[in-house]
Structure formats: structure tokens, C-alpha cells
Design a protein around this motif. Structure first.
Motif: not given
Length: 579
Positions: A186-190, A200-220
Motif C-alpha cells: 500500500r502507498v500513502a499520498v501527500v 492527516a489521515q494519509q500521514a497517519k497511515l504512513f507513520n503507523e509502523p504496524d499497518n500495510d502502508y509501507d511507502f509514501l509518494v509526496a510532492s515537495d
């Protein structure tokens, strides 16, 4: 002053002092940061207001106020004020807002957070006002290293906690689809224009160590201090579309983004690359050997050819900030305008004032990037000088043809004092909401134009409340448009043809970059990793002499929309724009 590199805890210390104060103000460069501090303060039991250019959440008996720096109230007495990213005071376009806040805030204590290279200028400004200055210097809380290998264009080399930085919204969605397809993770987006609640929801998914969102795709947008537990920054490219052409990212901006890797409170990491590497290749073996301990922040690139530029940027010593940005205040503009005949173009008045102004070397006049175009667009609408100044400050780009008639219609509502009800302005393309989602560029452009029109309507509704009366409906329409854009981009980016176009665009940009006058050798994978020293060398964006962007322009790096074969929307800058 709280100065130091990215991820050194300087803003954290300033906010701790703000929490202890009876009354206070936070001023940040982004709407997302203002939202973050607003949420934090209210969660801690401090009643805090939110004030940005197009959104205000005001509560009764509020003790705190979190705002974008352009919206800092200069008539509000407080105990403590925090001004974030103070090095932006030297920005060629937005610097005036930091200067105005620094010189004008009525606070007993002002806490400035930013780069050490802003210290000499701030010391001079403080001395000119007779203020005392206390400087606290910080070091990074975790090491930062530039890797000697890229991902070699293979997304399967991503690891948990990686953030891929992409400089267009369409590219962000395409990258998300590619990663999920290749890795089954899974990929979170910011990105900057993402609604705060979703961000905030996407950041929480990425920051949480025990979920399935392993990566973040973000702008600058992540470069300005958003609280994200990033382990490694991967630049998908080192160029971006600035609204006119594609240009290389400046070293200061690259370093600012790169410094977000290795947050002190990092996400849980997994060892080794996610994808299976060919153990028989030398590159794969070296990549495995070069994975440092999980607490080290890493920086690399997606393409091998981009890595030398990032390595050079990370080692670049940036010049001190020499001057603070200023703009003529409204009262000066109004008085200066009286020296000209009533029929004089307001854009001419603005340009003459800039030409005739005398200033101390400590200051520079901020450039008039959009103001001239806005002034010419509404020139024939009967408006007072004061109203023209307000419109010229609005978040509108008339370089996009669809926005000019909308801006003209809004100005006509004010000038003629006619109804500014949302449904009474035919230029607003509301009918696009009735259309089904179509996977074509014109539909995407229509959605984006409507979103910009609504944001501008909301901005004006706080300045001309008696004219633009449908604020609640505008917020509702804005939410509907964002939902459609989100859904449309998810489907649009999943098209193989779109991904191929993005790949072709990337190759063309890389070809143009290769024409730089100063050639760069291909990275040697046998080199040792480059470690950034503890001195503050991870700055936020500030124009500096000799930046890569200037080199690229001299080398003819002027890639236009026509050369790319795309419209404004497809490569719209996803950085958070000024309020």
C-alpha cells in the motif's frame, strides 16, 4: 532564534515555548503546517484559531492563533509568536510576508526557526529595532547520508519507510499506481492541495509502523516540516514544471527535501530491498552492502543519471541571506496612484513604483510575478485603487487562459456591486460537476479550473463579504470537486498510456539536463557514501547565486508545454502555493 539543519528539533522547541505562553501566534509557510499546529494546540487543550487565505476557523475566547505567514495579524498583542522557516525572508517573491511578520508582530517574545545562514541578516534587523537576540543552535538528531547508488529505475528496490518525491500531481498518482502494481504494497499520498483532513489521515497511515502502508509518494510540500516518519528520500526526478517550463530544482530546495529523511521518531523499517534483486549482479550486491543502520536518513534518486546532481547539491555550501523582501504597503500604493491620471493602467503604476523606489541594501523589493497580469486583466473594470490592490494579492494565475474570465467576472461583481452568489456567475464552470468522469485531459483541466475558481471565490469572500455571499456553498462545491479530482486521478494514472507518457516526459527532461555546460560523471557505485556534516547544511528554499536552476537556464533548459505535449494541469506544480 532556533537555527539548525532539518530534523534538528528547532521548531519543536519553539512550539513547546508557545504551548507554555498565555497567548500566542504561529506563522508558517504552508496551509498544511498551519493546520498541523492548529490541530496540535487544540488537542492539548489550548483554544486555537486557524486563519489562512481561504479558510478560517475562529472560536470564542481563543488564546492562540495558527496562520499562514501572509495572514499574520499585526494588531494582535500576544506573549509569544513563532515564525517558521525564517530563511524565507530572502525569497524573491514571498519574502515580504516574513519581513512584515518579523518587524510587525506585537509579541513580547518572537521565536524564529530556520537556517543558520539567516543569522547575520536577522541580527542586523534586530539591532536596527533595538531588540536583543538570543541564538540557539541545533544539530541533526539523526545522521543523513547520500547513497552512492540509485534505484536504477526499478521500483522493486523500494524499502518500507521510503518516500518517493514527485513534482506533479499526475505524476504522484501514476507513481502510486506503479508502486502498488509492482510491489503489492500500500502507498500513502501527500501533496500541497490535498484537503487537510485527508492529508492527516494519509500521514497517519504512513507513520503507523504496524499497518500495510509501507511507502509514501509526496510532492515537495514535505520539505517544509510536515511530521512524517520518512526513512529514505527518493527523488523521482530533479526537475519540475514551474508553470512556464521545466527547470532543475535548486540545491537549497533539494537539500531541504532530502533533510526530511531519518526523522528522529522514524517508522519501523524492514531490512533489505523489498524486491528480489539479482544476486549475481555487482550493483545488487553493492546496494545490499550499502544499507546502513535503520536510524540513518538516506537520500537517493530513482534514475542513475540524477544522482550526481543530488550528490553535488548535498555538498553545496549555500551563501548567507543578504536581504529581506519587502513590498510597498497599501497606503503607499494608494498615495502613489494619485500622482497619475485616473485612466492610467494600474500595472504601469506598480512597475513605476518598483522602478523609482530607493531602498537600503538590507532589503529587496519582491518581484511582481502575477500582480501585473492580474492588474491588466481587470484594468477595464471600475474599481477603487484599494480594491485593485486586494485583487492583485489574490491567489490567481492569469497565465492559465481559463482563469482570466473568472477573475474578470469576480472583479465585475465588486465594481458593479452586483450579486456575487455562486450560481449567478456564469463564468464559473459548475456544469462540470454534472458530467461523468472521462479519462481525458480536457475533463481534468475543467475540474482543476473549477477548483481554482472556488478557492479564489473563498479567498475573496473574506475580503468582500457583502458581495461573495455563498461561502458555505463554495466550501461544499470545493469538497465535491476534490472528490472528483481524487477519483479521476486514481483512474487516470492507472492507464498504461499515461504512464508511458510520463516516462517519455522524464526521458526528455533528462536529455535536456544532459546539455548542461558543466558535465557530471556517472556515479561510481564503489564510492563510499557521502555523509552530511552536523553543521546546518540542509536549508529550505531560498534563491541563491549560482543555483542549478540558473545553470540550466543558461544551458537552454526551457522545456515548454508544447514540447512535452501536455496541458498546464498535467504538470501543475503541487507545491503549496501562497495563501
Amino acid at each position: 532564534m532556533h537555527v539548525g539543519p532539518t530534523n534538528s528539533g528547532k521548531t519543536y522547541q519553539a512550539l513547546k515555548r508557545l504551548e507554555q505562553a498565555k497567548t500566542g501566534i504561529y506563522a508558517g509557510p504552508l496551509r498544511l503546517l498551519a493546520h498541523e499546529v492548529y490541530t496540535r494546540m487544540n488537542a492539548k487543550g489550548r483554544v486555537c484559531d486557524l486563519v489562512t487565505g481561504d479558510e478560517r476557523a475562529v472560536q470564542e475566547n481563543a488564546e492562540m492563533r495558527s496562520c499562514t505567514v501572509e495572514m499574520v495579524p499585526l494588531n494582535f498583542d500576544v506573549d509569544v509568536a513563532v515564525i517558521d522557516e525564517i530563511q524565507m525572508i530572502g525569497h524573491k517573491e514571498r519574502g515580504w510576508a516574513w519581513t512584515q511578520a518579523f518587524l510587525g508582530l506585537k509579541a513580547k517574545e518572537i521565536h524564529l526557526c530556520g537556517e543558520e545562514r539567516s543569522v547575520p541578516l536577522v541580527r542586523e534587523l534586530a539591532a536596527s529595532m533595538g531588540d536583543s537576540l538570543e541564538i540557539n543552535t541545533y544539530k541533526r538528531l539523526s545522521p543523513l547520508k547520500t547513497m552512492s547508488t540509485s534505484l536504477h529505475g526499478d521500483l522493486r528496490n523500494l524499502r518500507k519507510g521510503d518516500c518517493v518525491v514527485v513534482f506533479s500531481r499526475l505524476g504522484i498518482r501514476a507513481m502510486k499506481a506503479d508502486i502498488e502494481r509492482l510491489t503489492r504494497r500500500r502507498v500513502a499520498v501527500v501533496y500541497g492541495s490535498l484537503p487537510p483532513e485527508i492529508r492527516a489521515q494519509q500521514a497517519k497511515l504512513f507513520n503507523e509502523p504496524d499497518n500495510d502502508y509501507d511507502f509514501l509518494v509526496a510532492s515537495d510540500a514535505i520539505g517544509m516540516g510536515l511530521n512524517l516518519a520518512i526513512k529514505r528520500i527518493v527523488f523521482e526526478a530533479i526537475h519540475k514544471y514551474n508553470g512556464f517550463r521545466v527547470e532543475l530544482i535548486e540545491p537549497a530546495h533539494l537539500k531541504q527535501i532530502a533533510g526530511r529523511a531519518g526523522r528522529y521518531r522514524t517508522a519501523a523499517q524492514t531490512d533489505g530491498p523489498l524486491g528480489k534483486l539479482d544476486e549475481n549482479t555487482a550493483d545488487s550486491k553493492k546496494t545490499l552492502m550499502q544499507i546502513p543502520s535503520p536510524n540513518v536518513g538516506l537520500v537517493t534518486t530513482f534514475e542513475r543519471r540524477d544522482l550526481p546532481l543530488v550528490q553535488r547539491a548535498m555538498q553545496t555550501e549555500l551563501d548567507p541571506i543578504m536581504s529581506a523582501g519587502i513590498l510597498p504597503p497599501t497606503i503607499i500604493l494608494m498615495k502613489f496612484a494619485t500622482y497619475f491620471p485616473p485612466s492610467t493602467s494600474f500595472s504601469y503604476i506598480l512597475l513605476r513604483l518598483h522602478e523609482l523606489s530607493l531602498k537600503h541594501p538590507r532589503y529587496h523589493l519582491c518581484t511582481l510575478k502575477e500582480q501585473i497580469g492580474i492588474a491588466d486583466t481587470i484594468q477595464h473594470v471600475r474599481l477603487s485603487i484599494h480594491d485593485r490592490i486586494i485583487f492583485c494579492s489574490s491567489p490567481c494565475s492569469v497565465n492559465q487562459p481559463a482563469m482570466a474570465p473568472i477573475l474578470h467576472a469576480y472583479a465585475r461583481c465588486v465594481g458593479e456591486n452586483t450579486s456575487g452568489a455562486l450560481l449567478d456567475i456564469p463564468e464559473i464552470p459548475l456544469k462540470v460537476l454534472d458530467d461523468g468522469i472521462r479519462l481525458d485531459r480536457s475533463y481534468m483541466s475543467s475540474l482543476e479550473n473549477l477548483h481554482k475558481a472556488i478557492v479564489l471565490y473563498l479567498w475573496l469572500s473574506y475580503r468582500f463579504a457583502g458581495v461573495f455571499v455563498d461561502q458555505a456553498m463554495a466550501f461544499y462545491v470545493k469538497r465535491l470537486v476534490e472528490e472528483k479530482i481524487d477519483k479521476m486521478l486514481a483512474e487516470y494514472s492507472s492507464s498504461p498510456a499515461i504512464r508511458e507518457r510520463i516516462k517519455a516526459m522524464r526521458k526528455e527532461a533528462l536529455r535536456q539536463i544532459s546539455k548542461l555546460k558543466e558535465p557530471f560523471a556517472e556515479p561510481d557505485d564503489s564510492e563510499v557514501q557521502i555523509e552530511v556534516p552536523d553543521v546546518p547544511l540542509v536549508p529550505e528554499y531560498t534563491p541563491v547565486q549560482g543555483r542549478v536552476g540558473q545553470d540550466s537556464q543558461s544551458a537552454g533548459l526551457h522545456i515548454t508545454e508544447q514540447q512535452y505535449g501536455i496541458g498546464n494541469l498535467a504538470e501543475a506544480n503541487t507545491s503549496a502555493s501562497p495563501p
